[in-house]
Design a protein around this motif. Sequence first.
Motif, PDB file in Angstrom:
ATOM      1  N   UNK A 196       0.825  -1.208   0.000  1.00 27.40           N
ATOM      2  CA  UNK A 196       0.000   0.000   0.000  1.00 27.40           C
ATOM      3  C   UNK A 196       0.860   1.258   0.000  1.00 27.40           C
ATOM      4  N   UNK A 197       2.002   1.194   0.681  1.00 27.61           N
ATOM      5  CA  UNK A 197       2.856   2.371   0.837  1.00 27.61           C
ATOM      6  C   UNK A 197       3.789   2.588  -0.355  1.00 27.61           C
ATOM      7  N   UNK A 198       3.773   1.666  -1.323  1.00 27.55           N
ATOM      8  CA  UNK A 198       4.692   1.766  -2.457  1.00 27.55           C
ATOM      9  C   UNK A 198       4.072   2.448  -3.665  1.00 27.55           C
ATOM     10  N   UNK A 199       2.811   2.809  -3.573  1.00 29.42           N
ATOM     11  CA  UNK A 199       2.108   3.441  -4.693  1.00 29.42           C
ATOM     12  C   UNK A 199       1.312   4.635  -4.176  1.00 29.42           C
ATOM     13  N   UNK A 200       0.848   5.455  -5.121  1.00 25.79           N
ATOM     14  CA  UNK A 200      -0.067   6.569  -4.815  1.00 25.79           C
ATOM     15  C   UNK A 200       0.479   7.476  -3.722  1.00 25.79           C
ATOM     16  N   UNK A 201       1.759   7.788  -3.798  1.00 30.01           N
ATOM     17  CA  UNK A 201       2.316   8.779  -2.876  1.00 30.01           C
ATOM     18  C   UNK A 201       1.581  10.109  -3.026  1.00 30.01           C
ATOM     19  N   UNK A 202       1.140  10.379  -4.253  1.00 31.44           N
ATOM     20  CA  UNK A 202       0.312  11.541  -4.558  1.00 31.44           C
ATOM     21  C   UNK A 202      -0.987  11.047  -5.189  1.00 31.44           C
ATOM     22  N   UNK A 203      -2.027  11.879  -5.234  1.00 28.83           N
ATOM     23  CA  UNK A 203      -3.287  11.433  -5.833  1.00 28.83           C
ATOM     24  C   UNK A 203      -3.075  10.988  -7.284  1.00 28.83           C
ATOM     25  N   UNK A 204      -3.511   9.781  -7.649  1.00 30.15           N
ATOM     26  CA  UNK A 204      -3.352   9.335  -9.028  1.00 30.15           C
ATOM     27  C   UNK A 204      -4.081  10.233 -10.022  1.00 30.15           C
ATOM     28  N   UNK A 205      -3.444  10.425 -11.176  1.00 32.79           N
ATOM     29  CA  UNK A 205      -4.030  11.172 -12.284  1.00 32.79           C
ATOM     30  C   UNK A 205      -4.138  10.234 -13.481  1.00 32.79           C
ATOM     31  N   UNK A 206      -5.313  10.218 -14.113  1.00 35.80           N
ATOM     32  CA  UNK A 206      -5.442   9.320 -15.251  1.00 35.80           C
ATOM     33  C   UNK A 206      -6.778   9.420 -15.950  1.00 35.80           C
TER      34      UNK A 206
END
Length: 503
Positions: free
Chosen positions: A23-33
Amino acid sequence: MTSSETSSQVSSPAAQDNTTSLLTKVAEKPPLGWNSFDAWDSRVTEEDYRKTVDFMAENLLEHGWEYAVIDYIWWNPEPGAYNTKDSYVRRVGHPNIRLNEDGSMKYPEAVTLDEYGRLQPAPERFPSSAGGKGFKPLADYVHSKGMKFGIHIMRGMHRQAWYLDTPIKGTDKTARDIGKFNDHAGWLNNMFGIDQRNEGAQEFYNAMFEQYAEWGVDYIKADDMMGSCGAPFHSYFAGEIEMMRKAIDNSGRPMVLSLSCGEAPIAHANHLEKNANMWRVSADFWDRWEDLSRSFQLLDKWSPFIGGGTWPDADMIPFGRLSLDDRPHGKERMSKFTTDEKYSLMTLFSMARSPLMIGAELTTTPMEEIKTFFKNDEVLYVNQNSTNNRQIIRVDQETDKKGDKDAYYAAWYAEDPANGDKFIALFNLGSKAKEVGFKFEMEDMRGAYKVRDLWAQKQIGEAEVKFSVELPPHGAGLYRFSRIPGSSEAWVPPTGKRKHNNQ
């Protein structure tokens, strides 16, 4: 059994200690897509998808828009084909499947499964998946563009796996040992839920996510997990949320876990933070002012849970061309939001740090609209980097001192951790043009500030004590306040008269 009891019984170490979780390895910032649903419903094809990825890589990737997500029912060659204008249930083109009296499928060719009951992309729509390749060729293509690949999934197993009683990979259990007959979404009959208390349940999810990892999936939108889901409050499936979380960790591949649908129950906020990167705080959001107006309340409520790799999600951005061939919601159209309402939406979603997922058919959306709302790096900076985000004013359905019965307005506040600048967003929620402002004392702002209009990307002057602007109906403004060095830090009363230090 209550949701909280379920959660306590199946809590895994990964669910309780984020330091051991991917969980802590992704989405450090809000995802954009981008997500295919608002334009294509369940019918997007590989050709449609590749064209969109190409467009994003050329026009949007440099501004941070990196996720491209295929939404639901990708395993059906022609979802919703029998729900025609002459004969349909629920809505035209809805991808419910037709059933026999015993609940089995009348047309089993409407689903593509492997020997373990795991869903596979339909080769008729995704030709590169033929021969058991799954989504790997398509994910490889997305990665070759420097982007990230996402898919939508539904909670549980497909009902056809239950009827075939397919084996669970790596166990001596089968689908009927873990599947909950007729436990399906209130709005879709394709799937059966999984009983997390039964042996083989976690192994089923492990096998699913092992496959997603092999394909190269970066983003999972998991649906029917919580909220109303097309019916009066359906449930909060804590057990299946935790099994998905653990399955991602077991797969060894970091993947964003985004939970739908909504409105998410805030009573489960701590559980959501431990198990997901994003969760929908709204019901399905469309190009209607009432949906946007409701978002002010929802995002205010969820603002204490912004950050740390977890993001309350206000749903997709319904700008541009929507609902192709009159599916999934209303007639095919360009977004019904006014230009001013679009500024309000992007301003609110940015200040609340919601993930930003475009829902339009991008290649036929006007480039000027794409440039204005999706390429403004100063606005996107607020979404990606600001802190201490919160609503500081909202006046709903209230008459002001002058007797104006249309005196609805709001303001949000955030900070730039890089330099201490303040971000202020002002909103006119009413149907008439009006002046909207805030007083610096509300956030203990001292001294004078340079003011920059982030939408216009230009300096507009200086302000001290208070700031206000004239805004059109349903319009918004977003401003950066940079303190002028050397300006007095003495408190200034709202009248503008400076208060002496000895008073």
